[in-house]
Design a protein around this motif. Structure first.
Motif, PDB file in Angstrom:
ATOM      1  N   SER A  46       0.838  -1.206   0.000  1.00  0.00           N
ATOM      2  CA  SER A  46       0.000   0.000   0.000  1.00  0.00           C
ATOM      3  C   SER A  46       0.871   1.253   0.000  1.00  0.00           C
ATOM      4  CB  SER A  46      -0.934  -0.002   1.210  1.00  0.00           C
ATOM      5  OG  SER A  46      -1.805  -1.107   1.184  1.00  0.00           O
ATOM      6  N   LEU A  47       1.938   1.243   0.788  1.00  0.00           N
ATOM      7  CA  LEU A  47       2.851   2.384   0.809  1.00  0.00           C
ATOM      8  C   LEU A  47       3.529   2.569  -0.548  1.00  0.00           C
ATOM      9  CD1 LEU A  47       4.582   2.001   4.305  1.00  0.00           C
ATOM     10  CD2 LEU A  47       2.898   3.715   3.608  1.00  0.00           C
ATOM     11  N   ALA A  48       3.907   1.449  -1.186  1.00  0.00           N
ATOM     12  CA  ALA A  48       4.528   1.544  -2.506  1.00  0.00           C
ATOM     13  C   ALA A  48       3.574   2.189  -3.507  1.00  0.00           C
ATOM     14  CB  ALA A  48       4.959   0.157  -2.988  1.00  0.00           C
ATOM     15  N   LYS A  49       2.299   1.799  -3.462  1.00  0.00           N
ATOM     16  CA  LYS A  49       1.307   2.409  -4.358  1.00  0.00           C
ATOM     17  C   LYS A  49       1.081   3.875  -4.026  1.00  0.00           C
ATOM     18  CE  LYS A  49      -1.867  -0.870  -3.824  1.00  0.00           C
ATOM     19  NZ  LYS A  49      -3.152  -1.589  -4.025  1.00  0.00           N
ATOM     20  N   ALA A  50       1.029   4.195  -2.739  1.00  0.00           N
ATOM     21  CA  ALA A  50       0.797   5.575  -2.327  1.00  0.00           C
ATOM     22  C   ALA A  50       1.945   6.477  -2.766  1.00  0.00           C
ATOM     23  CB  ALA A  50       0.607   5.639  -0.813  1.00  0.00           C
ATOM     24  N   ILE A  51       3.157   6.040  -2.486  1.00  0.00           N
ATOM     25  CA  ILE A  51       4.330   6.855  -2.837  1.00  0.00           C
ATOM     26  C   ILE A  51       4.469   6.962  -4.350  1.00  0.00           C
ATOM     27  CG2 ILE A  51       6.850   6.949  -2.718  1.00  0.00           C
ATOM     28  CD1 ILE A  51       6.612   5.540   0.026  1.00  0.00           C
ATOM     29  N   GLY A  52       4.335   5.837  -5.045  1.00  0.00           N
ATOM     30  CA  GLY A  52       4.509   5.849  -6.495  1.00  0.00           C
ATOM     31  C   GLY A  52       3.468   6.683  -7.211  1.00  0.00           C
ATOM     32  N   SER A  53       2.204   6.545  -6.817  1.00  0.00           N
ATOM     33  CA  SER A  53       1.136   7.307  -7.473  1.00  0.00           C
ATOM     34  C   SER A  53       1.329   8.803  -7.258  1.00  0.00           C
ATOM     35  CB  SER A  53      -0.234   6.873  -6.944  1.00  0.00           C
ATOM     36  OG  SER A  53      -0.460   5.514  -7.194  1.00  0.00           O
ATOM     37  N   ALA A  54       1.600   9.204  -6.016  1.00  0.00           N
ATOM     38  CA  ALA A  54       1.766  10.625  -5.720  1.00  0.00           C
ATOM     39  C   ALA A  54       3.009  11.188  -6.405  1.00  0.00           C
ATOM     40  CB  ALA A  54       1.838  10.834  -4.210  1.00  0.00           C
ATOM     41  N   ALA A  55       4.135  10.469  -6.327  1.00  0.00           N
ATOM     42  CA  ALA A  55       5.389  10.988  -6.880  1.00  0.00           C
ATOM     43  C   ALA A  55       5.347  11.060  -8.403  1.00  0.00           C
ATOM     44  CB  ALA A  55       6.552  10.111  -6.419  1.00  0.00           C
ATOM     45  N   LEU A  56       4.864  10.000  -9.061  1.00  0.00           N
ATOM     46  CA  LEU A  56       4.821   9.999 -10.526  1.00  0.00           C
ATOM     47  C   LEU A  56       3.822  11.022 -11.056  1.00  0.00           C
ATOM     48  CD1 LEU A  56       5.054   6.153 -11.167  1.00  0.00           C
ATOM     49  CD2 LEU A  56       6.734   7.860 -11.887  1.00  0.00           C
ATOM     50  N   SER A  57       2.697  11.164 -10.366  1.00  0.00           N
ATOM     51  CA  SER A  57       1.713  12.166 -10.801  1.00  0.00           C
ATOM     52  C   SER A  57       2.276  13.578 -10.640  1.00  0.00           C
ATOM     53  CB  SER A  57       0.419  12.019  -9.984  1.00  0.00           C
ATOM     54  OG  SER A  57      -0.194  10.771 -10.220  1.00  0.00           O
TER      55      SER A  57
END
Length: 383
Positions: A46-57
């Motif tokens: 969940s943290l990987a998805k949260a960090i990746g989605s926010a950072a890439l966006s």
């Protein structure tokens, strides 16, 4: 941050979490994870998805939405004789392979050369055994499973994205109302539990390589296509590199890879989310915040689902994988000239056979590629 950004992010995250969390827990059980390690798995992914989605966006100014690899979780759940440290080693390597596909262009082109029907056949072979358990689950617990099937069939007529979540909600309500399940007595605090990875050659060949391939073929590529359909030019290289490195990092806590989202991404890409396409990327920030909250609730999810009847869990997993299996079968059968290699890949993968410590998904891929190469002269000779 318009309210519609938050509502879309919440719906997308709940659909992604609720529809396949039981499958992720089945994957954790298959590799012998303890309840604490399972909660850590959910928190890390969940943290990987949260960090990746926010950072890439934020970096690309494009609404990039990540998901956990549902076919990857199914592949892990189908493995036998693999320990959590060995699985963690496979997760780390699979993440690095995905990242390398985004950084090293020749490697990305090599992965892209795997025939689509063969890749789809491998995915179908991974998913088929879980879907086949739906009917026995309905026979074992008809009062729990059959209403879920009915809810899924009815809701998908108008709200396909909510169909699995509606089935899960009804199944949980029936289980607790009938006394088949009881609320957890206590829930521990969320915590990341490190897992020392073991890089076993057989597990790397039988799990890491197929895991990277099914994640690329069944989620990353459709995720990029979803972005293109919404009018965006997807950041392919950075997205693969970022999600792959995050997957490798999450693997150190026993979590399987993350990838581009497709179905849940579509919820976040419409004009009703944000009329201005140039400002729609902010939904990735809201999506990341929601997944952070869901990750912190991981111990509660593990405790609640652990007390459910096995037939109900098997039923919801089978229902959740009906759609992905349909898509995989359609892809495998789309090209008449490649149907035999695709069916061979499906059959070997679904058999669960393991040879020399290497899992069935690898041998299914080998069988499909060999038949595809042998059939090449026949395909050329056909008018």
């Amino acid at each position: 941050m318009r309210p519609s950004l938050w509502s879309a992010a919440l719906v997308a995250a709940l659909v992604g979490f609720g529809s396949t969390v039981a499958l992720v827990l089945a994957a954790a059980a298959a590799v012998g994870a303890t309840p604490e390690q399972t909660a850590s798995w959910l928190l890390a992914v969940s943290l990987a998805k949260a960090i990746g989605s926010a950072a890439l966006s934020w970096w690309s100014r494009i609404p990039v939405v990540l998901a956990w690899s549902t076919p990857g979780a199914a592949l892990v759940a189908a493995t036998e004789g693999v320990t959590l440290p060995q699985a963690a080693g496979a997760f780390v390597v699979a993440g690095l392979l995905i990242a390398a596909a985004g950084i090293v262009r020749p490697l990305g082109r090599l992965v892209a050369r795997i025939p689509d029907p063969v890749a789809a056949g491998m995915l179908a072979g991974v998913l088929l055994p879980f879907v086949l358990r739906l009917a026995p689950a309905a026979s074992d617990a008809p009062l729990l499973v059959l209403p879920m099937v009915a809810a899924f069939a009815l809701v998908r007529l108008n709200r396909p994205a909510w169909a699995v979540l509606a089935a899960l909600a009804l199944g949980l309500a029936l289980a607790f109302a009938t006394g088949a399940a009881s609320p957890p007595a206590s829930v521990p605090a969320p915590a990341l539990v490190p897992v020392r990875p073991v890089f076993d050659p057989g597990t790397l060949a039988g799990l890491a390589l197929p895991l990277a391939l099914v994640t690329m073929a069944s989620q990353n590529l459709p995720g990029f296509a979803t972005l293109r359909a919404a009018g965006y030019a997807p950041p392919v290289g950075p997205a693969l590199a970022g999600s792959g490195l995050l997957s490798a990092g999450a693997g150190l806590f026993g979590a399987h890879p993350v990838s581009m989202a497709a179905i849940t991404a579509a919820i976040c890409l419409g004009p009703e989310v944000e009329p201005d396409p140039a400002r729609r990327w902010r939904v990735g920030l809201a999506y990341g915040a929601v997944w952070l909250a869901l990750g912190l609730l991981a111990p509660l999810a593990v405790a609640a689902i652990a007390g459910l009847p096995p037939a109900l869990v098997a039923g919801i997993v089978g229902i959740a994988l009906l759609g992905p299996l349909s898509g995989a079968l359609a892809g495998a059968m789309a090209d008449p000239a490649s149907r035999l290699p695709a069916v061979a890949t499906l059959a070997v993968t679904a058999s669960g056979v393991a040879a020399w410590g290497i899992g069935a998904a690898f041998w299914g891929l080998v069988a499909g590629l060999v038949l595809h190469a042998l059939d090449r002269p026949l395909r050329r000779a056909r008018p």
